[in-house]
Design an enzyme around this catalytic site. Sequence first.
Site, PDB file in Angstrom:
ATOM      1  N   TRP A 183       2.552 -10.566   8.685  1.00  0.00           N
ATOM      2  CA  TRP A 183       2.886  -9.403   9.499  1.00  0.00           C
ATOM      3  C   TRP A 183       3.619  -9.900  10.735  1.00  0.00           C
ATOM      4  CZ3 TRP A 183       0.742  -7.939  14.457  1.00  0.00           C
ATOM      5  CH2 TRP A 183       1.317  -6.767  14.964  1.00  0.00           C
ATOM      6  N   GLU A 224       3.955  -7.501   5.109  1.00  0.00           N
ATOM      7  CA  GLU A 224       3.372  -6.243   5.580  1.00  0.00           C
ATOM      8  C   GLU A 224       4.324  -5.488   6.495  1.00  0.00           C
ATOM      9  OE1 GLU A 224      -0.534  -4.756   8.193  1.00  0.00           O
ATOM     10  OE2 GLU A 224      -0.264  -6.871   7.676  1.00  0.00           O
ATOM     11  N   HIS A 260      -0.296   2.023   9.272  1.00  0.00           N
ATOM     12  CA  HIS A 260       1.053   1.583   9.627  1.00  0.00           C
ATOM     13  C   HIS A 260       2.158   2.565   9.251  1.00  0.00           C
ATOM     14  CE1 HIS A 260       0.426  -3.013  10.299  1.00  0.00           C
ATOM     15  NE2 HIS A 260      -0.412  -2.262  10.995  1.00  0.00           N
ATOM     16  N   HIS A 284      -4.440  -3.270   3.411  1.00  0.00           N
ATOM     17  CA  HIS A 284      -5.218  -3.413   4.625  1.00  0.00           C
ATOM     18  C   HIS A 284      -5.806  -2.049   4.922  1.00  0.00           C
ATOM     19  CE1 HIS A 284      -3.793  -7.346   6.746  1.00  0.00           C
ATOM     20  NE2 HIS A 284      -4.363  -7.558   5.581  1.00  0.00           N
ATOM     21  N   ASP A 294      -5.866   1.025  14.093  1.00  0.00           N
ATOM     22  CA  ASP A 294      -6.914   0.068  13.725  1.00  0.00           C
ATOM     23  C   ASP A 294      -8.313   0.523  14.127  1.00  0.00           C
ATOM     24  OD1 ASP A 294      -5.345  -2.095  12.524  1.00  0.00           O
ATOM     25  OD2 ASP A 294      -4.418  -2.221  14.487  1.00  0.00           O
ATOM     26  N   ASP A 324      -8.911  -4.158   8.072  1.00  0.00           N
ATOM     27  CA  ASP A 324      -8.148  -4.518   9.270  1.00  0.00           C
ATOM     28  C   ASP A 324      -8.374  -3.478  10.358  1.00  0.00           C
ATOM     29  OD1 ASP A 324      -6.400  -5.437  11.160  1.00  0.00           O
ATOM     30  OD2 ASP A 324      -4.581  -5.051  10.013  1.00  0.00           O
TER      31      ASP A 324
END
Length: 416
Positions: A183, A224, A260, A284, A294, A324
């Site tokens: 990432w 990612e 994301h 993730h 997150d 994550d």
Amino acid sequence: MSMASMFDAAKKVYADLGVDVEAAFNRLDQIPISLHCWQGDDVAGFENSTALDGGLAVTGNYPGRARNADELRADLEKTLSLIPGKKRLNLHSIYAETDGRPVKRNELEPKHFARWMDWAKENGLGLDFNPSYFSHPMMKDGLTLSSPDAGVRKFWVEHGIACRAIAEAFGRKLRSTCITNFWVPDGFKDTPFDRLAPRERLADSLDKIFSVECNPRYNRDAVECKLFGIGAESCTVGSHEFYMGYAMKNGKLLCLDAGHFHPTEVISDKITSTLLYFDEILLHVSRGVRWDSDHVVTMTEELRAIAEEIVRHNYDKRVHIGLDYFDASINRVMAWTIGARNMSKALLMALTEPAAILKKAEKSGDKGSRLAWMEEAKTLPFAAVWEEYCTRNNVPGMAWIDEVKTYEKDVLSKRS
């Protein structure tokens, strides 16, 4: 009624719907969930070099943060004892142990993770890995592998090469393939004139990293994407389209992170699409809340949908599940455990769906019955099934919360 009696009754309810609970247990036993080490210390790592940057921010100052590797491993051991099923551990490169000597990220070696490997072997865990392209003086103007500065790019290319060598050592030592996830937070706060050049530089840097051979038996690479990050609101170099194309062209795993994408996008809808063209993908599992990505994983509709997509299409061996998230506003062991148990619960819920009934309704075009059974499945006596699975794995059921509070009193509260 005892919990055992409740399980026997629940098992019969499921059996009447064509669900074999014992088969569900056996299948779940074979699906590993990779815990992320960075929940335990707020993504601090052991470099002590600089504050978090690169689109990362941790909020809260709940007492008891792990301050060194031994404390982090102790907290992990406690967490692992509270989670049923098969587990792995995901490390970032900033968790190297260098015995107090500064080691540049591009000079990291397997020996700097020797204690982690020994610990993982003792605990029967496989290890996954991540290069750390953030929180470092060589991140210039928010850029690393896509920087216009050749010296900056060279440093980060060397870091990626070093990390893949470490990951290969993990896989060889533990006899379990390490998934190494790249990432890269590179991006621009305001709108750039030229979006192409930084993406060309990123692709070239990745090509250089991956040109160094690694044995795929021991290491597999993933890339990612992200929609945006703090300080990269207007353009993220490693977009979804960039990495989907790069991974497909170069035989890499595509990593889909649940936090994301745009708030109206879900990765559950992307799993079947990507696996039409990829052999395997990495997930993730996180929880996005508006712009942030997150938060601790909770039992949301999306979490259940992710698990259902994996189970319904027999993607157990093709989807690598990693967690994550990081929350410093609550007990960190509790945060770890909540998220991991929820991931495992969601998988077990998916494994105990009345799949035959749902397939029959859909195949016959009876959409009303399909919807009805999907809704009825949500209130089946699942709690007793989950408690039984925990018991068989020698971990507590609901009593885990009290165990964490005791651990907080006896261990975490004594850390300054």
